[in-house]
Design a protein around this motif. Sequence first.
Motif, PDB file in Angstrom:
ATOM      1  N   PRO A  15      26.340   0.545 -11.052  1.00  0.00           N
ATOM      2  CA  PRO A  15      25.780   0.225  -9.739  1.00  0.00           C
ATOM      3  C   PRO A  15      25.745   1.482  -8.875  1.00  0.00           C
ATOM      4  CG  PRO A  15      28.008  -0.603  -9.915  1.00  0.00           C
ATOM      5  CD  PRO A  15      27.648  -0.034 -11.259  1.00  0.00           C
ATOM      6  N   TRP A  16      24.788   1.555  -8.002  1.00  0.00           N
ATOM      7  CA  TRP A  16      24.656   2.711  -7.120  1.00  0.00           C
ATOM      8  C   TRP A  16      24.079   2.234  -5.798  1.00  0.00           C
ATOM      9  CZ3 TRP A  16      20.956   5.655  -4.600  1.00  0.00           C
ATOM     10  CH2 TRP A  16      21.384   6.921  -4.207  1.00  0.00           C
ATOM     11  N   CYS A  17      24.550   2.761  -4.713  1.00  0.00           N
ATOM     12  CA  CYS A  17      24.144   2.241  -3.406  1.00  0.00           C
ATOM     13  C   CYS A  17      23.827   3.362  -2.438  1.00  0.00           C
ATOM     14  CB  CYS A  17      25.279   1.386  -2.844  1.00  0.00           C
ATOM     15  SG  CYS A  17      25.077   0.957  -1.123  1.00  0.00           S
ATOM     16  N   GLU A  18      22.833   3.124  -1.618  1.00  0.00           N
ATOM     17  CA  GLU A  18      22.505   4.025  -0.519  1.00  0.00           C
ATOM     18  C   GLU A  18      22.094   3.144   0.646  1.00  0.00           C
ATOM     19  OE1 GLU A  18      21.440   7.810   1.314  1.00  0.00           O
ATOM     20  OE2 GLU A  18      22.323   7.463  -0.637  1.00  0.00           O
ATOM     21  N   VAL A  19      22.844   3.181   1.717  1.00  0.00           N
ATOM     22  CA  VAL A  19      22.514   2.392   2.908  1.00  0.00           C
ATOM     23  C   VAL A  19      22.381   3.359   4.070  1.00  0.00           C
ATOM     24  CG1 VAL A  19      23.243   0.535   4.444  1.00  0.00           C
ATOM     25  CG2 VAL A  19      23.818   0.437   2.020  1.00  0.00           C
ATOM     26  N   PRO A  20      21.211   3.413   4.718  1.00  0.00           N
ATOM     27  CA  PRO A  20      21.013   4.369   5.816  1.00  0.00           C
ATOM     28  C   PRO A  20      21.967   4.140   6.991  1.00  0.00           C
ATOM     29  CG  PRO A  20      18.940   3.382   5.128  1.00  0.00           C
ATOM     30  CD  PRO A  20      20.027   2.629   4.441  1.00  0.00           C
ATOM     31  N   ILE A  25      15.463  -4.928  -0.250  1.00  0.00           N
ATOM     32  CA  ILE A  25      14.920  -4.195   0.894  1.00  0.00           C
ATOM     33  C   ILE A  25      14.787  -5.149   2.067  1.00  0.00           C
ATOM     34  CG2 ILE A  25      12.931  -2.908   1.756  1.00  0.00           C
ATOM     35  CD1 ILE A  25      12.487  -1.980  -1.157  1.00  0.00           C
ATOM     36  N   SER A  26      15.271  -4.720   3.227  1.00  0.00           N
ATOM     37  CA  SER A  26      15.245  -5.595   4.396  1.00  0.00           C
ATOM     38  C   SER A  26      15.215  -4.774   5.672  1.00  0.00           C
ATOM     39  CB  SER A  26      16.493  -6.495   4.394  1.00  0.00           C
ATOM     40  OG  SER A  26      16.513  -7.320   5.532  1.00  0.00           O
ATOM     41  N   SER A  27      14.753  -5.390   6.735  1.00  0.00           N
ATOM     42  CA  SER A  27      14.829  -4.743   8.045  1.00  0.00           C
ATOM     43  C   SER A  27      16.165  -5.076   8.704  1.00  0.00           C
ATOM     44  CB  SER A  27      13.668  -5.192   8.933  1.00  0.00           C
ATOM     45  OG  SER A  27      13.672  -6.596   9.039  1.00  0.00           O
ATOM     46  N   ASP A  28      16.959  -5.890   8.047  1.00  0.00           N
ATOM     47  CA  ASP A  28      18.239  -6.348   8.579  1.00  0.00           C
ATOM     48  C   ASP A  28      19.387  -5.536   7.997  1.00  0.00           C
ATOM     49  OD1 ASP A  28      20.197  -7.782   9.817  1.00  0.00           O
ATOM     50  OD2 ASP A  28      19.623  -9.716   8.967  1.00  0.00           O
ATOM     51  N   ARG A  29      20.287  -5.106   8.848  1.00  0.00           N
ATOM     52  CA  ARG A  29      21.428  -4.303   8.411  1.00  0.00           C
ATOM     53  C   ARG A  29      22.742  -5.067   8.547  1.00  0.00           C
ATOM     54  NH1 ARG A  29      20.029   1.660  10.891  1.00  0.00           N
ATOM     55  NH2 ARG A  29      18.125   1.899   9.704  1.00  0.00           N
ATOM     56  N   LYS A  30      22.690  -6.383   8.563  1.00  0.00           N
ATOM     57  CA  LYS A  30      23.923  -7.164   8.712  1.00  0.00           C
ATOM     58  C   LYS A  30      24.817  -6.991   7.495  1.00  0.00           C
ATOM     59  CE  LYS A  30      21.637 -10.967  10.246  1.00  0.00           C
ATOM     60  NZ  LYS A  30      21.494 -12.392  10.410  1.00  0.00           N
ATOM     61  N   GLU A  31      26.092  -6.766   7.766  1.00  0.00           N
ATOM     62  CA  GLU A  31      27.051  -6.535   6.690  1.00  0.00           C
ATOM     63  C   GLU A  31      27.081  -7.700   5.711  1.00  0.00           C
ATOM     64  OE1 GLU A  31      31.790  -5.647   6.037  1.00  0.00           O
ATOM     65  OE2 GLU A  31      30.894  -5.244   7.991  1.00  0.00           O
ATOM     66  N   LYS A  50       0.835  -1.209   0.000  1.00  0.00           N
ATOM     67  CA  LYS A  50       0.000   0.000   0.000  1.00  0.00           C
ATOM     68  C   LYS A  50       0.867   1.256   0.000  1.00  0.00           C
ATOM     69  CE  LYS A  50      -3.977  -2.151   2.163  1.00  0.00           C
ATOM     70  NZ  LYS A  50      -4.856  -2.222   3.318  1.00  0.00           N
ATOM     71  N   MET A  51       1.950   1.230   0.786  1.00  0.00           N
ATOM     72  CA  MET A  51       2.854   2.377   0.818  1.00  0.00           C
ATOM     73  C   MET A  51       3.479   2.601  -0.559  1.00  0.00           C
ATOM     74  SD  MET A  51       6.560   3.062   2.541  1.00  0.00           S
ATOM     75  CE  MET A  51       7.250   2.030   1.279  1.00  0.00           C
ATOM     76  N   TYR A  52       3.927   1.514  -1.212  1.00  0.00           N
ATOM     77  CA  TYR A  52       4.529   1.650  -2.541  1.00  0.00           C
ATOM     78  C   TYR A  52       3.520   2.213  -3.543  1.00  0.00           C
ATOM     79  CZ  TYR A  52       8.460  -1.172  -0.845  1.00  0.00           C
ATOM     80  OH  TYR A  52       9.548  -1.644  -0.153  1.00  0.00           O
ATOM     81  N   ASP A  53       2.265   1.792  -3.452  1.00  0.00           N
ATOM     82  CA  ASP A  53       1.246   2.337  -4.348  1.00  0.00           C
ATOM     83  C   ASP A  53       1.121   3.855  -4.186  1.00  0.00           C
ATOM     84  OD1 ASP A  53       0.565   0.019  -5.693  1.00  0.00           O
ATOM     85  OD2 ASP A  53      -1.096  -0.473  -4.345  1.00  0.00           O
ATOM     86  N   LEU A  54       1.198   4.327  -2.954  1.00  0.00           N
ATOM     87  CA  LEU A  54       1.137   5.770  -2.713  1.00  0.00           C
ATOM     88  C   LEU A  54       2.403   6.474  -3.194  1.00  0.00           C
ATOM     89  CD1 LEU A  54      -0.477   5.839   0.842  1.00  0.00           C
ATOM     90  CD2 LEU A  54      -1.537   6.529  -1.317  1.00  0.00           C
ATOM     91  N   LYS A 110      14.466  -1.094   6.103  1.00  0.00           N
ATOM     92  CA  LYS A 110      13.175  -0.607   6.573  1.00  0.00           C
ATOM     93  C   LYS A 110      13.380   0.058   7.922  1.00  0.00           C
ATOM     94  CE  LYS A 110      10.707  -4.363   4.287  1.00  0.00           C
ATOM     95  NZ  LYS A 110       9.943  -5.587   4.477  1.00  0.00           N
ATOM     96  N   PRO A 111      12.625   1.068   8.268  1.00  0.00           N
ATOM     97  CA  PRO A 111      11.514   1.620   7.498  1.00  0.00           C
ATOM     98  C   PRO A 111      12.015   2.441   6.313  1.00  0.00           C
ATOM     99  CG  PRO A 111      11.822   2.894   9.499  1.00  0.00           C
ATOM    100  CD  PRO A 111      12.795   1.747   9.560  1.00  0.00           C
ATOM    101  N   ILE A 112      11.274   2.387   5.235  1.00  0.00           N
ATOM    102  CA  ILE A 112      11.617   3.078   4.003  1.00  0.00           C
ATOM    103  C   ILE A 112      11.109   4.520   4.065  1.00  0.00           C
ATOM    104  CG2 ILE A 112      11.260   3.144   1.500  1.00  0.00           C
ATOM    105  CD1 ILE A 112      12.926   0.763   2.402  1.00  0.00           C
ATOM    106  N   VAL A 113      11.960   5.450   3.713  1.00  0.00           N
ATOM    107  CA  VAL A 113      11.561   6.852   3.591  1.00  0.00           C
ATOM    108  C   VAL A 113      11.177   7.063   2.127  1.00  0.00           C
ATOM    109  CG1 VAL A 113      12.307   9.252   3.788  1.00  0.00           C
ATOM    110  CG2 VAL A 113      13.119   7.542   5.446  1.00  0.00           C
TER     111      VAL A 113
END
Length: 145
Positions: free
Chosen positions: A131-136, A87-93, A17-21, A110-113
């Motif tokens: 390739p392009w990367c963005e990791v919070p 996309i994941s809630s996990d930040r393991k290297e 639903k969030m992606y649809d918005l 996640k959470p996705i901005v």
Amino acid sequence: MVPEKILIVEDSKMFHKMYDLVFLAWRQKGTEILHAYDGREGLSLVTANEDAEIILLDAVMPLMDGFELLKIIRNLPKLNLAKIVMISSDRKEEDIRKAFDLGAQAYLTKPIVPFDLLTILTKLHGYKDKPWCEVPWPAPQIKAP
């Protein structure tokens, strides 16, 4: 310029639903957004839509995880140019490295901005062969291969 087709493989209905918005303006400009709710359904969606430009792929799903699906996708010749965002809630290297090693162009946690997601997808769509990367923060810094 907006992508013509985006595939979303995610087990959470709330995220769909969030992606649809988030993609509302792109849909109004003609982008087709297609959804799958587990890994096996995602495999069917991907093989039926090999012209997809962008694939959002949840790492942890039932029936087949996102890493296994990513590995299969990268072995489908027609999808070699698709940009894949894990996309994941996990930040393991090790998970971040695994995603890039298997062929993802970006890894988001996640959470996705929504603004960040659109920025990343716009950059990915504009730089089709890079390739392009963005990791919070505070995830470890890992450069894309």
